[in-house]
Motif scaffolding. Structure first.
Motif, PDB file in Angstrom:
ATOM      1  N   UNK A   1     -44.347   4.921  38.956  1.00  0.00           N
ATOM      2  CA  UNK A   1     -44.292   6.381  38.979  1.00  0.00           C
ATOM      3  C   UNK A   1     -43.109   6.911  39.788  1.00  0.00           C
ATOM      4  N   UNK A   2     -42.598   8.053  39.360  1.00  0.00           N
ATOM      5  CA  UNK A   2     -41.598   8.795  40.119  1.00  0.00           C
ATOM      6  C   UNK A   2     -42.284  10.052  40.636  1.00  0.00           C
ATOM      7  N   UNK A   3     -42.277  10.228  41.952  1.00  0.00           N
ATOM      8  CA  UNK A   3     -42.960  11.352  42.584  1.00  0.00           C
ATOM      9  C   UNK A   3     -41.948  12.461  42.878  1.00  0.00           C
ATOM     10  N   UNK A   4     -42.248  13.665  42.416  1.00  0.00           N
ATOM     11  CA  UNK A   4     -41.382  14.821  42.655  1.00  0.00           C
ATOM     12  C   UNK A   4     -42.189  15.860  43.426  1.00  0.00           C
ATOM     13  N   UNK A   5     -41.716  16.206  44.613  1.00  0.00           N
ATOM     14  CA  UNK A   5     -42.433  17.129  45.485  1.00  0.00           C
ATOM     15  C   UNK A   5     -41.605  18.391  45.694  1.00  0.00           C
TER      16      UNK A   5
ATOM     17  N   UNK B   1     -44.063  13.099  52.516  1.00  0.00           N
ATOM     18  CA  UNK B   1     -42.966  12.384  51.854  1.00  0.00           C
ATOM     19  C   UNK B   1     -42.975  10.910  52.264  1.00  0.00           C
ATOM     20  N   UNK B   2     -43.077  10.636  53.561  1.00  0.00           N
ATOM     21  CA  UNK B   2     -43.082   9.249  54.032  1.00  0.00           C
ATOM     22  C   UNK B   2     -44.301   8.488  53.537  1.00  0.00           C
ATOM     23  N   UNK B   3     -45.428   9.165  53.434  1.00  0.00           N
ATOM     24  CA  UNK B   3     -46.640   8.501  52.956  1.00  0.00           C
ATOM     25  C   UNK B   3     -46.474   8.004  51.522  1.00  0.00           C
ATOM     26  N   UNK B   4     -45.841   8.816  50.677  1.00  0.00           N
ATOM     27  CA  UNK B   4     -45.559   8.374  49.302  1.00  0.00           C
ATOM     28  C   UNK B   4     -44.565   7.221  49.293  1.00  0.00           C
ATOM     29  N   UNK B   5     -43.555   7.298  50.130  1.00  0.00           N
ATOM     30  CA  UNK B   5     -42.555   6.231  50.195  1.00  0.00           C
ATOM     31  C   UNK B   5     -43.182   4.920  50.667  1.00  0.00           C
ATOM     32  N   UNK B   6     -44.109   4.998  51.603  1.00  0.00           N
ATOM     33  CA  UNK B   6     -44.772   3.794  52.102  1.00  0.00           C
ATOM     34  C   UNK B   6     -45.616   3.114  51.026  1.00  0.00           C
ATOM     35  N   UNK B   7     -46.077   3.882  50.040  1.00  0.00           N
ATOM     36  CA  UNK B   7     -46.796   3.285  48.911  1.00  0.00           C
ATOM     37  C   UNK B   7     -45.868   2.432  48.047  1.00  0.00           C
ATOM     38  N   UNK B   8     -44.570   2.755  48.082  1.00  0.00           N
ATOM     39  CA  UNK B   8     -43.605   2.052  47.245  1.00  0.00           C
ATOM     40  C   UNK B   8     -43.123   2.879  46.073  1.00  0.00           C
ATOM     41  N   UNK B   9     -43.446   4.170  46.074  1.00  0.00           N
ATOM     42  CA  UNK B   9     -43.033   5.041  44.974  1.00  0.00           C
ATOM     43  C   UNK B   9     -41.648   5.632  45.246  1.00  0.00           C
ATOM     44  N   UNK B  10     -40.904   5.892  44.186  1.00  0.00           N
ATOM     45  CA  UNK B  10     -39.649   6.628  44.308  1.00  0.00           C
ATOM     46  C   UNK B  10     -39.987   8.097  44.477  1.00  0.00           C
TER      47      UNK B  10
END
Length: 244
Positions: A128-132, A143-152
């Motif tokens: 998945x690509x996450x757009x916030x 933002x960091x929480x999504x990045x820690x999951x491994x998502x772009x």
């Protein structure tokens, strides 16, 4: 749907107006990402619907923005206070339609359900690509929480103080290799995404509710397939069925 009492474990600010609350209790009725809770606040007649950010077999995490009397009261609650909560409400997102590279788009307080959705899709082997989207850098969170999951993760802010200057649609319009999209946020954002996306998708609507479980018909909306209740038939609707 299940009515239970939950104990507050944490209630902490993420920004000046957005808070994270972790609750301990019976989460067995929460079965799909995109569902929501309906929280009873002492002294207020209507419960407050809040989307689920994450959950396990003992706890549920919610992120909420302080915008009125209900959330102002929640901000002041401290562990180990208890809350009367309805769980397992709403239909949630269907990940079987995602394809290999879906977009997950959250605007403001529409960000929280994207977190658990990203976690689930990654566990399914998707990319998945996450757009916030936020108004300013100071309003940005998770933002960091999504990045820690491994998502772009891609970010847009209205004033350009973080990431792309503009809206989530400005980022989406420059992407082409995605297979599906999921979104949650204010209705103008959802309509703009419905117009600019190149694939089918699922949109979660934020709506004022009466009962929260389909009895009062207070949150009904018209679709191409007739009237639907946001609290029970939604909050997730498919792009093709929405009448704007």
């Amino acid at each position: 749907m299940k009515q239970s009492r939950f104990t507050i474990l944490k209630n902490e600010p993420l920004t000046s107006t957005v808070y994270r609350m972790v609750l301990e209790g019976d989460t067995s009725a929460i079965t799909k990402t995109g569902q929501f809770l309906n929280i009873k606040i002492d002294g207020l007649f209507l419960r407050r619907p809040i989307s689920v950010c994450d959950y396990d077999d003992k706890t549920v995490t919610i992120l909420y923005k302080v915008v009125g009397a209900g959330t102002e009261a929640m901000k002041l609650m401290a562990p180990p206070s208890q809350l009367d909560i309805l769980t397992g409400l709403g239909n949630g997102y269907d990940t079987t339609k995602s394809g290999s590279c879906p977009l997950l788009i959250g605007g403001g307080v529409g960000v929280p359900p994207m977190y658990r959705l990203a976690k689930n899709l990654l566990a399914e082997g998707k990319t998945p690509i996450v757009i916030l989207g936020f108004n300013t850098k100071d309003e940005a969170f998770y933002i960091e929480e999504f990045e820690h999951l491994g998502a772009k993760v891609l970010v847009a802010t209205s004033d350009g103080s973080l990431g792309t200057k503009g809206f989530v649609t400005d980022i989406v319009s420059n992407l082409s290799d995605y297979t599906y999209f999921y979104a949650c946020g204010p209705e103008p954002m959802l309509k703009a995404l419905s117009d600019c996306t190149k694939t089918s998708g699922q949109l979660s609507f934020e709506e004022r509710m009466g009962c929260g479980f389909g009895a009062c018909m207070g949150c009904s909306c018209e679709t191409k397939y007739g009237s639907k209740r946001i609290c029970k038939d939604g909050p997730v609707l498919e792009k093709e069925e929405i009448i704007w």
